[in-house]
Design a protein around this motif. Structure first.
Motif, PDB file in Angstrom:
ATOM      1  N   ILE A  55     117.855  92.010   3.593  1.00 17.30           N
ATOM      2  CA  ILE A  55     116.733  92.938   3.635  1.00 17.30           C
ATOM      3  C   ILE A  55     117.298  94.350   3.579  1.00 17.30           C
ATOM      4  O   ILE A  55     118.108  94.741   4.425  1.00 17.30           O
ATOM      5  N   VAL A  56     116.900  95.098   2.582  1.00 14.23           N
ATOM      6  CA  VAL A  56     117.433  96.439   2.355  1.00 14.23           C
ATOM      7  C   VAL A  56     116.610  97.471   3.113  1.00 14.23           C
ATOM      8  O   VAL A  56     115.390  97.547   2.943  1.00 14.23           O
ATOM      9  N   SER A  57     117.293  98.241   3.953  1.00 17.98           N
ATOM     10  CA  SER A  57     116.677  99.427   4.540  1.00 17.98           C
ATOM     11  C   SER A  57     116.716 100.526   3.483  1.00 17.98           C
ATOM     12  O   SER A  57     117.786 100.994   3.095  1.00 17.98           O
ATOM     13  N   THR A  58     115.565 100.921   2.998  1.00 20.45           N
ATOM     14  CA  THR A  58     115.484 101.780   1.818  1.00 20.45           C
ATOM     15  C   THR A  58     116.236 103.098   1.994  1.00 20.45           C
ATOM     16  O   THR A  58     116.365 103.623   3.103  1.00 20.45           O
ATOM     17  N   SER A  59     116.704 103.627   0.885  1.00 23.08           N
ATOM     18  CA  SER A  59     117.206 105.004   0.889  1.00 23.08           C
ATOM     19  C   SER A  59     116.032 105.949   1.127  1.00 23.08           C
ATOM     20  O   SER A  59     114.864 105.554   1.094  1.00 23.08           O
ATOM     21  N   LEU A  60     116.352 107.198   1.382  1.00 25.95           N
ATOM     22  CA  LEU A  60     115.327 108.176   1.736  1.00 25.95           C
ATOM     23  C   LEU A  60     114.975 109.050   0.539  1.00 25.95           C
ATOM     24  O   LEU A  60     115.834 109.357  -0.285  1.00 25.95           O
ATOM     25  N   PRO A  61     113.726 109.482   0.441  1.00 26.97           N
ATOM     26  CA  PRO A  61     113.315 110.367  -0.657  1.00 26.97           C
ATOM     27  C   PRO A  61     113.736 111.803  -0.390  1.00 26.97           C
ATOM     28  O   PRO A  61     114.371 112.111   0.628  1.00 26.97           O
ATOM     29  N   ASN A  62     113.370 112.676  -1.294  1.00 25.58           N
ATOM     30  CA  ASN A  62     113.632 114.102  -1.139  1.00 25.58           C
ATOM     31  C   ASN A  62     112.953 114.596   0.143  1.00 25.58           C
ATOM     32  O   ASN A  62     111.732 114.485   0.297  1.00 25.58           O
ATOM     33  N   SER A  63     113.730 115.141   1.058  1.00 23.25           N
ATOM     34  CA  SER A  63     113.227 115.434   2.404  1.00 23.25           C
ATOM     35  C   SER A  63     112.232 116.585   2.459  1.00 23.25           C
ATOM     36  O   SER A  63     111.599 116.794   3.500  1.00 23.25           O
ATOM     37  N   ILE A  64     112.067 117.350   1.378  1.00 21.72           N
ATOM     38  CA  ILE A  64     111.095 118.446   1.417  1.00 21.72           C
ATOM     39  C   ILE A  64     109.712 117.999   0.941  1.00 21.72           C
ATOM     40  O   ILE A  64     108.776 118.794   0.933  1.00 21.72           O
ATOM     41  N   GLU A 108     100.879 116.091   2.616  1.00 21.22           N
ATOM     42  CA  GLU A 108     100.006 114.937   2.803  1.00 21.22           C
ATOM     43  C   GLU A 108      99.608 114.281   1.492  1.00 21.22           C
ATOM     44  O   GLU A 108      99.359 113.076   1.445  1.00 21.22           O
ATOM     45  N   GLU A 109      99.572 115.039   0.417  1.00 17.41           N
ATOM     46  CA  GLU A 109      99.090 114.464  -0.843  1.00 17.41           C
ATOM     47  C   GLU A 109     100.040 113.423  -1.414  1.00 17.41           C
ATOM     48  O   GLU A 109      99.642 112.587  -2.214  1.00 17.41           O
ATOM     49  N   ASN A 110     101.321 113.441  -1.027  1.00 16.22           N
ATOM     50  CA  ASN A 110     102.223 112.399  -1.530  1.00 16.22           C
ATOM     51  C   ASN A 110     103.029 111.731  -0.421  1.00 16.22           C
ATOM     52  O   ASN A 110     103.317 110.553  -0.502  1.00 16.22           O
ATOM     53  N   TRP A 111     103.420 112.472   0.613  1.00 13.76           N
ATOM     54  CA  TRP A 111     104.110 111.901   1.757  1.00 13.76           C
ATOM     55  C   TRP A 111     105.294 111.022   1.357  1.00 13.76           C
ATOM     56  O   TRP A 111     105.505 109.950   1.916  1.00 13.76           O
ATOM     57  N   PHE A 112     106.050 111.449   0.374  1.00 13.58           N
ATOM     58  CA  PHE A 112     107.223 110.644   0.039  1.00 13.58           C
ATOM     59  C   PHE A 112     108.169 110.552   1.236  1.00 13.58           C
ATOM     60  O   PHE A 112     108.746 109.510   1.498  1.00 13.58           O
ATOM     61  N   TRP A 113     108.349 111.680   1.931  1.00 22.18           N
ATOM     62  CA  TRP A 113     109.126 111.624   3.169  1.00 22.18           C
ATOM     63  C   TRP A 113     108.118 111.385   4.296  1.00 22.18           C
ATOM     64  O   TRP A 113     107.469 112.294   4.791  1.00 22.18           O
ATOM     65  N   ARG A 114     107.991 110.138   4.720  1.00 19.36           N
ATOM     66  CA  ARG A 114     106.972 109.820   5.717  1.00 19.36           C
ATOM     67  C   ARG A 114     107.638 109.074   6.883  1.00 19.36           C
ATOM     68  O   ARG A 114     108.136 109.692   7.800  1.00 19.36           O
ATOM     69  N   TYR A 115     107.663 107.745   6.813  1.00 17.79           N
ATOM     70  CA  TYR A 115     108.233 106.962   7.915  1.00 17.79           C
ATOM     71  C   TYR A 115     109.495 106.182   7.508  1.00 17.79           C
ATOM     72  O   TYR A 115     109.999 105.381   8.287  1.00 17.79           O
ATOM     73  N   GLN A 116     109.990 106.412   6.278  1.00 18.66           N
ATOM     74  CA  GLN A 116     111.121 105.604   5.810  1.00 18.66           C
ATOM     75  C   GLN A 116     112.329 105.702   6.731  1.00 18.66           C
ATOM     76  O   GLN A 116     113.112 104.752   6.817  1.00 18.66           O
ATOM     77  N   TYR A 117     112.468 106.829   7.412  1.00 21.50           N
ATOM     78  CA  TYR A 117     113.624 107.008   8.291  1.00 21.50           C
ATOM     79  C   TYR A 117     113.625 105.979   9.421  1.00 21.50           C
ATOM     80  O   TYR A 117     114.680 105.638   9.953  1.00 21.50           O
ATOM     81  N   GLN A 118     112.457 105.462   9.786  1.00 17.74           N
ATOM     82  CA  GLN A 118     112.357 104.507  10.889  1.00 17.74           C
ATOM     83  C   GLN A 118     112.764 103.083  10.498  1.00 17.74           C
ATOM     84  O   GLN A 118     112.977 102.239  11.380  1.00 17.74           O
ATOM     85  N   TYR A 119     112.860 102.803   9.214  1.00 13.12           N
ATOM     86  CA  TYR A 119     112.834 101.411   8.798  1.00 13.12           C
ATOM     87  C   TYR A 119     114.098 100.621   9.146  1.00 13.12           C
ATOM     88  O   TYR A 119     114.021  99.416   9.417  1.00 13.12           O
ATOM     89  N   TYR A 120     115.251 101.266   9.154  1.00 11.78           N
ATOM     90  CA  TYR A 120     116.464 100.495   9.467  1.00 11.78           C
ATOM     91  C   TYR A 120     116.387  99.905  10.877  1.00 11.78           C
ATOM     92  O   TYR A 120     116.560  98.692  11.059  1.00 11.78           O
ATOM     93  N   GLU A 121     116.137 100.735  11.886  1.00  6.60           N
ATOM     94  CA  GLU A 121     116.051 100.216  13.258  1.00  6.60           C
ATOM     95  C   GLU A 121     114.907  99.210  13.395  1.00  6.60           C
ATOM     96  O   GLU A 121     115.021  98.222  14.123  1.00  6.60           O
ATOM     97  N   MET A 129     122.319 113.226  -6.412  1.00  9.42           N
ATOM     98  CA  MET A 129     122.320 111.769  -6.352  1.00  9.42           C
ATOM     99  C   MET A 129     121.029 111.148  -6.878  1.00  9.42           C
ATOM    100  O   MET A 129     120.834 109.939  -6.774  1.00  9.42           O
ATOM    101  N   THR A 130     120.162 111.969  -7.444  1.00  5.04           N
ATOM    102  CA  THR A 130     118.856 111.471  -7.849  1.00  5.04           C
ATOM    103  C   THR A 130     118.696 111.438  -9.359  1.00  5.04           C
ATOM    104  O   THR A 130     119.308 112.234 -10.077  1.00  5.04           O
ATOM    105  N   GLY A 131     117.826 110.537  -9.801  1.00  6.66           N
ATOM    106  CA  GLY A 131     117.498 110.465 -11.213  1.00  6.66           C
ATOM    107  C   GLY A 131     116.186 111.130 -11.567  1.00  6.66           C
ATOM    108  O   GLY A 131     115.886 111.318 -12.751  1.00  6.66           O
ATOM    109  N   ASN A 132     115.377 111.481 -10.538  1.00 10.85           N
ATOM    110  CA  ASN A 132     114.087 112.118 -10.845  1.00 10.85           C
ATOM    111  C   ASN A 132     113.733 113.260  -9.883  1.00 10.85           C
ATOM    112  O   ASN A 132     112.668 113.853  -9.998  1.00 10.85           O
ATOM    113  N   ASN A 133     114.613 113.566  -8.932  1.00 11.43           N
ATOM    114  CA  ASN A 133     114.465 114.660  -7.973  1.00 11.43           C
ATOM    115  C   ASN A 133     113.426 114.366  -6.898  1.00 11.43           C
ATOM    116  O   ASN A 133     113.096 115.250  -6.107  1.00 11.43           O
ATOM    117  N   VAL A 134     112.925 113.131  -6.850  1.00 16.26           N
ATOM    118  CA  VAL A 134     111.926 112.765  -5.846  1.00 16.26           C
ATOM    119  C   VAL A 134     112.392 111.590  -5.001  1.00 16.26           C
ATOM    120  O   VAL A 134     112.495 111.687  -3.781  1.00 16.26           O
TER     121      VAL A 134
END
Length: 345
Positions: free
Chosen positions: A262-271, A275-288, A319-324
Protein backbone atom coordinates in the motif's frame (compact mmCIF):
# COMPACT_ATOMS: atom_id res chain seq x y z
CA UNK A 1 20.38 7.52 -22.58
CA UNK A 2 20.73 5.87 -19.18
CA UNK A 3 20.90 2.12 -18.76
CA UNK A 4 18.26 0.34 -16.70
CA UNK A 5 20.82 -0.29 -13.96
CA UNK A 6 21.67 3.42 -13.82
CA UNK A 7 18.10 4.69 -13.55
CA UNK A 8 17.35 2.09 -10.87
CA UNK A 9 20.41 2.95 -8.74
CA UNK A 10 18.89 4.14 -5.43
CA UNK A 11 19.62 7.82 -4.85
CA UNK A 12 20.11 7.12 -1.13
CA UNK A 13 22.96 4.64 -1.77
CA UNK A 14 25.19 5.82 -4.59
CA UNK A 15 28.26 7.90 -5.34
CA UNK A 16 26.86 8.80 -8.77
CA UNK A 17 23.44 10.39 -9.19
CA UNK A 18 22.05 9.75 -12.66
CA UNK A 19 19.87 12.32 -14.38
CA UNK A 20 18.69 14.39 -11.43
CA UNK A 21 16.08 16.79 -12.75
CA UNK A 22 16.28 20.57 -12.42
CA UNK A 23 14.04 23.44 -13.52
CA UNK A 24 15.45 26.93 -13.96
CA UNK A 25 13.58 30.09 -12.99
CA UNK A 26 15.23 33.45 -13.44
CA UNK A 27 15.08 35.69 -10.38
CA UNK A 28 16.91 39.01 -10.13
CA UNK A 29 18.54 38.24 -13.46
CA UNK A 30 20.02 34.89 -12.35
CA UNK A 31 18.73 31.39 -13.13
CA UNK A 32 19.91 28.64 -10.79
CA UNK A 33 18.69 25.38 -9.26
CA UNK A 34 19.94 23.30 -6.28
CA UNK A 35 21.25 19.74 -6.46
CA UNK A 36 20.05 17.13 -3.99
CA UNK A 37 23.56 16.31 -2.75
CA UNK A 38 26.88 18.10 -2.51
CA UNK A 39 28.52 17.36 -5.86
CA UNK A 40 32.20 16.46 -6.25
CA UNK A 41 32.15 16.50 -10.05
CA UNK A 42 29.53 17.22 -12.70
CA UNK A 43 29.70 14.44 -15.28
CA UNK A 44 26.96 15.56 -17.64
CA UNK A 45 24.17 18.10 -18.00
CA UNK A 46 21.65 17.40 -20.72
CA UNK A 47 18.06 18.23 -21.50
CA UNK A 48 15.59 15.86 -19.79
CA UNK A 49 14.40 14.80 -23.25
CA UNK A 50 18.02 13.81 -24.06
CA UNK A 51 18.12 15.98 -27.18
CA UNK A 52 20.81 18.46 -26.03
CA UNK A 53 24.05 18.24 -24.04
CA UNK A 54 25.36 21.37 -22.33
CA UNK A 55 28.90 22.53 -21.63
CA UNK A 56 30.26 23.51 -18.22
CA UNK A 57 31.68 27.02 -18.22
CA UNK A 58 29.72 27.89 -21.34
CA UNK A 59 26.13 27.04 -20.43
CA UNK A 60 26.42 26.63 -16.67
CA UNK A 61 28.70 26.67 -13.64
CA UNK A 62 28.59 24.84 -10.31
CA UNK A 63 28.38 27.30 -7.42
CA UNK A 64 27.49 26.48 -3.79
CA UNK A 65 25.93 23.24 -4.96
CA UNK A 66 23.67 25.02 -7.43
CA UNK A 67 23.77 24.73 -11.18
CA UNK A 68 23.91 28.38 -12.28
CA UNK A 69 23.20 29.36 -15.86
CA UNK A 70 25.56 31.71 -17.64
CA UNK A 71 24.11 34.80 -19.37
CA UNK A 72 24.67 33.15 -22.78
CA UNK A 73 23.43 29.70 -21.71
CA UNK A 74 21.44 27.59 -24.17
CA UNK A 75 19.57 25.98 -21.25
CA UNK A 76 15.94 27.07 -20.99
CA UNK A 77 14.92 29.17 -18.00
CA UNK A 78 11.50 30.49 -17.05
CA UNK A 79 10.96 34.06 -15.99
CA UNK A 80 9.59 34.15 -12.44
CA UNK A 81 6.35 35.68 -13.76
CA UNK A 82 5.95 32.72 -16.14
CA UNK A 83 5.43 30.40 -13.15
CA UNK A 84 3.88 32.66 -10.50
CA UNK A 85 1.46 35.38 -11.59
CA UNK A 86 -1.39 37.49 -10.26
CA UNK A 87 -3.77 37.55 -13.20
CA UNK A 88 -5.12 34.29 -14.59
CA UNK A 89 -5.36 35.40 -18.20
CA UNK A 90 -5.43 32.55 -20.70
CA UNK A 91 -2.65 30.47 -19.12
CA UNK A 92 -3.42 26.97 -17.78
CA UNK A 93 -3.04 27.46 -14.05
CA UNK A 94 -4.22 26.76 -10.51
CA UNK A 95 -5.05 29.27 -7.80
CA UNK A 96 -2.62 29.21 -4.89
CA UNK A 97 -2.82 30.25 -1.26
CA UNK A 98 -1.59 33.83 -1.64
CA UNK A 99 -4.38 34.60 -4.09
CA UNK A 100 -2.24 34.37 -7.21
CA UNK A 101 -1.80 31.55 -9.69
CA UNK A 102 0.83 28.97 -10.64
CA UNK A 103 1.49 27.62 -14.10
CA UNK A 104 0.14 24.14 -14.85
CA UNK A 105 0.74 21.97 -17.89
CA UNK A 106 0.14 18.32 -18.70
CA UNK A 107 1.98 16.41 -21.43
CA UNK A 108 5.73 16.96 -21.77
CA UNK A 109 5.70 20.75 -21.39
CA UNK A 110 7.82 20.79 -18.22
CA UNK A 111 9.84 17.74 -19.29
CA UNK A 112 10.97 19.63 -22.41
CA UNK A 113 12.14 22.53 -20.25
CA UNK A 114 13.99 20.60 -17.55
CA UNK A 115 17.55 19.28 -17.49
CA UNK A 116 19.05 16.04 -16.20
CA UNK A 117 22.29 16.29 -14.22
CA UNK A 118 24.62 13.35 -13.63
CA UNK A 119 27.27 13.92 -10.99
CA UNK A 120 29.64 12.30 -8.52
CA UNK A 121 29.02 12.72 -4.81
CA UNK A 122 30.00 11.18 -1.50
CA UNK A 123 27.75 8.45 -0.13
CA UNK A 124 25.98 9.03 3.14
CA UNK A 125 24.40 12.40 2.39
CA UNK A 126 20.88 10.95 2.37
CA UNK A 127 19.64 11.15 5.96
CA UNK A 128 16.00 10.15 5.50
CA UNK A 129 13.86 7.08 5.08
CA UNK A 130 15.25 4.07 3.23
CA UNK A 131 13.17 1.08 2.15
CA UNK A 132 13.26 -1.97 4.39
CA UNK A 133 12.75 -5.44 2.97
CA UNK A 134 9.03 -6.27 3.07
CA UNK A 135 9.27 -9.25 5.40
CA UNK A 136 5.46 -9.46 5.62
CA UNK A 137 5.26 -10.50 1.96
CA UNK A 138 6.44 -14.09 2.35
CA UNK A 139 4.27 -15.52 -0.43
CA UNK A 140 5.56 -12.91 -2.88
CA UNK A 141 9.17 -13.68 -1.96
CA UNK A 142 8.57 -17.40 -2.39
CA UNK A 143 7.02 -16.87 -5.81
CA UNK A 144 10.01 -14.80 -6.90
CA UNK A 145 12.70 -17.12 -5.53
CA UNK A 146 11.17 -20.59 -5.84
CA UNK A 147 8.18 -20.58 -8.16
CA UNK A 148 9.85 -17.98 -10.44
CA UNK A 149 6.41 -16.67 -11.39
CA UNK A 150 4.68 -13.57 -10.03
CA UNK A 151 1.61 -11.65 -11.21
CA UNK A 152 1.71 -7.99 -10.16
CA UNK A 153 -1.15 -5.50 -10.52
CA UNK A 154 -0.79 -1.76 -9.85
CA UNK A 155 -4.06 -0.07 -8.93
CA UNK A 156 -4.10 3.67 -8.43
CA UNK A 157 -4.57 7.14 -9.86
CA UNK A 158 -2.77 9.23 -12.48
CA UNK A 159 0.65 8.89 -10.82
CA UNK A 160 0.43 5.12 -11.21
CA UNK A 161 -1.04 5.47 -14.69
CA UNK A 162 2.18 7.31 -15.55
CA UNK A 163 0.89 10.81 -16.21
CA UNK A 164 3.81 13.05 -17.32
CA UNK A 165 6.28 10.16 -17.48
CA UNK A 166 8.00 10.54 -20.84
CA UNK A 167 6.89 7.08 -21.93
CA UNK A 168 3.27 8.13 -21.42
CA UNK A 169 3.66 11.49 -23.15
CA UNK A 170 5.57 9.91 -26.07
CA UNK A 171 8.73 11.94 -25.66
CA UNK A 172 12.36 10.87 -25.38
CA UNK A 173 13.70 9.04 -23.43
CA UNK A 174 10.29 7.26 -23.32
CA UNK A 175 10.70 6.18 -19.71
CA UNK A 176 7.80 4.07 -18.43
CA UNK A 177 6.08 4.81 -15.15
CA UNK A 178 7.27 3.36 -11.86
CA UNK A 179 5.16 0.18 -11.92
CA UNK A 180 6.76 -1.08 -15.11
CA UNK A 181 10.22 -0.29 -13.72
CA UNK A 182 9.46 -2.26 -10.54
CA UNK A 183 8.30 -5.27 -12.54
CA UNK A 184 11.41 -5.17 -14.73
CA UNK A 185 13.69 -4.86 -11.67
CA UNK A 186 12.14 -8.00 -10.21
CA UNK A 187 12.49 -9.89 -13.50
CA UNK A 188 16.16 -9.06 -13.70
CA UNK A 189 17.07 -9.61 -10.07
CA UNK A 190 15.26 -12.90 -9.58
CA UNK A 191 15.37 -14.16 -13.18
CA UNK A 192 11.65 -14.71 -12.76
CA UNK A 193 8.59 -14.49 -14.99
CA UNK A 194 6.89 -11.33 -13.69
CA UNK A 195 3.68 -10.31 -15.43
CA UNK A 196 2.43 -6.79 -14.86
CA UNK A 197 -1.04 -5.27 -15.18
CA UNK A 198 -1.85 -1.60 -14.64
CA UNK A 199 -5.57 -0.74 -14.55
CA UNK A 200 -4.87 2.65 -12.90
CA UNK A 201 -6.85 5.65 -14.16
CA UNK A 202 -6.03 9.34 -13.87
CA UNK A 203 -8.22 11.55 -11.72
CA UNK A 204 -9.61 8.70 -9.62
CA UNK A 205 -9.73 8.50 -5.83
CA UNK A 206 -9.84 5.57 -3.44
CA UNK A 207 -13.65 5.53 -3.45
CA UNK A 208 -13.52 4.75 -7.16
CA UNK A 209 -11.05 2.01 -6.25
CA UNK A 210 -13.67 0.36 -4.04
CA UNK A 211 -16.30 0.53 -6.77
CA UNK A 212 -14.07 -0.94 -9.47
CA UNK A 213 -11.64 -3.24 -7.64
CA UNK A 214 -13.50 -6.44 -8.42
CA UNK A 215 -13.77 -5.67 -12.12
CA UNK A 216 -10.37 -4.08 -12.72
CA UNK A 217 -8.11 -5.93 -10.26
CA UNK A 218 -9.60 -9.32 -9.45
CA UNK A 219 -9.93 -10.10 -13.14
CA UNK A 220 -6.10 -9.97 -13.42
CA UNK A 221 -5.77 -12.76 -10.81
CA UNK A 222 -2.80 -11.07 -9.09
CA UNK A 223 -0.34 -12.48 -6.55
CA UNK A 224 0.73 -8.98 -5.48
CA UNK A 225 -1.34 -5.80 -5.70
CA UNK A 226 0.23 -2.37 -5.28
CA UNK A 227 -2.58 -0.08 -4.08
CA UNK A 228 -1.65 3.56 -4.71
CA UNK A 229 -4.43 6.09 -4.14
CA UNK A 230 -4.50 9.31 -2.16
CA UNK A 231 -3.50 12.20 -4.39
CA UNK A 232 -7.14 12.82 -5.34
CA UNK A 233 -8.60 11.96 -1.93
CA UNK A 234 -9.97 14.84 0.13
CA UNK A 235 -10.78 12.84 3.28
CA UNK A 236 -8.87 12.69 6.54
CA UNK A 237 -6.42 9.91 7.29
CA UNK A 238 -8.72 7.56 9.22
CA UNK A 239 -11.32 7.58 6.47
CA UNK A 240 -8.64 7.06 3.82
CA UNK A 241 -7.41 3.99 5.72
CA UNK A 242 -10.94 2.55 5.91
CA UNK A 243 -11.43 2.95 2.17
CA UNK A 244 -8.07 1.36 1.34
CA UNK A 245 -8.88 -1.49 3.72
CA UNK A 246 -12.13 -2.04 1.84
CA UNK A 247 -10.25 -2.27 -1.48
CA UNK A 248 -8.00 -4.90 0.10
CA UNK A 249 -11.00 -6.80 1.50
CA UNK A 250 -12.70 -6.96 -1.88
CA UNK A 251 -9.57 -8.30 -3.54
CA UNK A 252 -8.94 -10.86 -0.79
CA UNK A 253 -12.53 -12.04 -1.00
CA UNK A 254 -11.86 -13.01 -4.61
CA UNK A 255 -8.22 -14.06 -4.16
CA UNK A 256 -7.38 -15.08 -0.56
CA UNK A 257 -3.71 -15.72 -1.43
CA UNK A 258 -3.02 -12.19 -2.65
CA UNK A 259 -0.51 -9.90 -0.91
CA UNK A 260 -0.30 -6.11 -0.91
CA UNK A 261 1.98 -3.09 -0.98
CA UNK A 262 0.00 0.00 0.00
CA UNK A 263 1.61 3.23 -1.18
CA UNK A 264 1.50 6.30 1.02
CA UNK A 265 1.07 8.89 -1.72
CA UNK A 266 3.59 11.59 -2.49
CA UNK A 267 2.50 15.12 -1.69
CA UNK A 268 1.23 17.75 -4.14
CA UNK A 269 2.48 21.30 -4.54
CA UNK A 270 2.22 22.67 -1.00
CA UNK A 271 0.96 26.12 -2.04
CA UNK A 272 -2.24 24.65 -3.54
CA UNK A 273 -4.35 24.92 -0.39
CA UNK A 274 -7.25 26.93 -1.78
CA UNK A 275 -10.71 25.46 -1.30
CA UNK A 276 -11.51 25.24 -5.00
CA UNK A 277 -8.95 22.47 -5.56
CA UNK A 278 -7.43 21.50 -2.19
CA UNK A 279 -4.63 19.52 -3.76
CA UNK A 280 -2.73 19.99 -0.52
CA UNK A 281 -5.40 18.76 1.88
CA UNK A 282 -5.00 15.67 4.08
CA UNK A 283 -2.43 13.65 2.11
CA UNK A 284 0.20 14.38 4.74
CA UNK A 285 -1.78 12.26 7.23
CA UNK A 286 -1.97 9.15 5.11
CA UNK A 287 1.28 7.36 5.95
CA UNK A 288 0.60 7.17 9.71
CA UNK A 289 -3.06 6.40 9.02
CA UNK A 290 -2.16 3.45 6.78
CA UNK A 291 0.34 1.83 9.16
CA UNK A 292 -2.35 -0.12 11.13
CA UNK A 293 -3.09 -2.01 7.89
CA UNK A 294 0.34 -3.65 8.00
CA UNK A 295 0.11 -7.32 8.82
CA UNK A 296 1.13 -10.67 7.36
CA UNK A 297 0.66 -10.13 3.64
CA UNK A 298 0.54 -6.30 3.67
CA UNK A 299 3.32 -3.71 3.77
CA UNK A 300 3.12 0.11 3.49
CA UNK A 301 5.54 2.01 1.22
CA UNK A 302 6.52 5.36 2.74
CA UNK A 303 6.82 7.41 -0.45
CA UNK A 304 5.77 10.55 1.43
CA UNK A 305 8.85 10.69 3.63
CA UNK A 306 11.17 9.76 0.76
CA UNK A 307 9.86 12.80 -1.10
CA UNK A 308 10.14 15.05 1.95
CA UNK A 309 13.78 14.07 2.39
CA UNK A 310 14.53 15.05 -1.22
CA UNK A 311 12.65 18.32 -0.73
CA UNK A 312 15.02 19.35 2.04
CA UNK A 313 17.45 20.39 -0.68
CA UNK A 314 15.40 20.26 -3.89
CA UNK A 315 12.30 22.22 -4.88
CA UNK A 316 8.92 20.80 -5.85
CA UNK A 317 9.22 22.22 -9.36
CA UNK A 318 12.42 20.21 -9.91
CA UNK A 319 10.60 16.91 -9.33
CA UNK A 320 7.26 17.49 -11.01
CA UNK A 321 5.89 16.87 -14.46
CA UNK A 322 2.97 19.31 -14.24
CA UNK A 323 3.81 21.66 -11.31
CA UNK A 324 0.77 20.45 -9.35
CA UNK A 325 0.88 16.78 -8.38
CA UNK A 326 2.54 14.50 -10.93
CA UNK A 327 6.13 13.21 -10.67
CA UNK A 328 8.50 13.72 -13.56
CA UNK A 329 10.79 10.96 -14.85
CA UNK A 330 13.33 11.44 -12.05
CA UNK A 331 10.75 11.20 -9.27
CA UNK A 332 9.03 8.26 -11.00
CA UNK A 333 12.40 6.51 -10.81
CA UNK A 334 12.63 7.27 -7.09
CA UNK A 335 9.19 5.66 -6.64
CA UNK A 336 10.45 2.59 -8.50
CA UNK A 337 13.74 2.44 -6.62
CA UNK A 338 11.93 2.52 -3.26
CA UNK A 339 9.26 -0.08 -4.03
CA UNK A 340 11.59 -2.48 -5.85
CA UNK A 341 14.04 -2.39 -2.94
CA UNK A 342 11.21 -3.44 -0.63
CA UNK A 343 11.02 -6.66 -2.65
CA UNK A 344 14.73 -7.36 -3.15
CA UNK A 345 16.48 -8.94 -0.18
Amino acid sequence: MFSFEEIMTPVWDTDIVYGESLTFIKENGVAKAPLMFSADEILKVESANMLHVYEEGVDYTLENNHIVLTPESKIFSFEYEDIYFKEKGDKPCFKEQSGGYILFHEGHFFHDRQVAVTYKCKKGQWEGIKPAFASNLKKTYKKLTQDKNLRVTLFGDSISAGANASGRTIQTPFQPSYGYLVAEALRRHYDANVTFENPSVGGMNSGWGVRTAKERVCSTNPDLVIIAFGMNDRCQGDEHREIIAEIRRIILENNPECEFIIVSTSLPNSILTTEENWFWRYQYQYYEALLPLECEGTQVANIRDMQLEALKTKRFIDMTGNNVNHPNDFFQRMYAQFISQMLIK
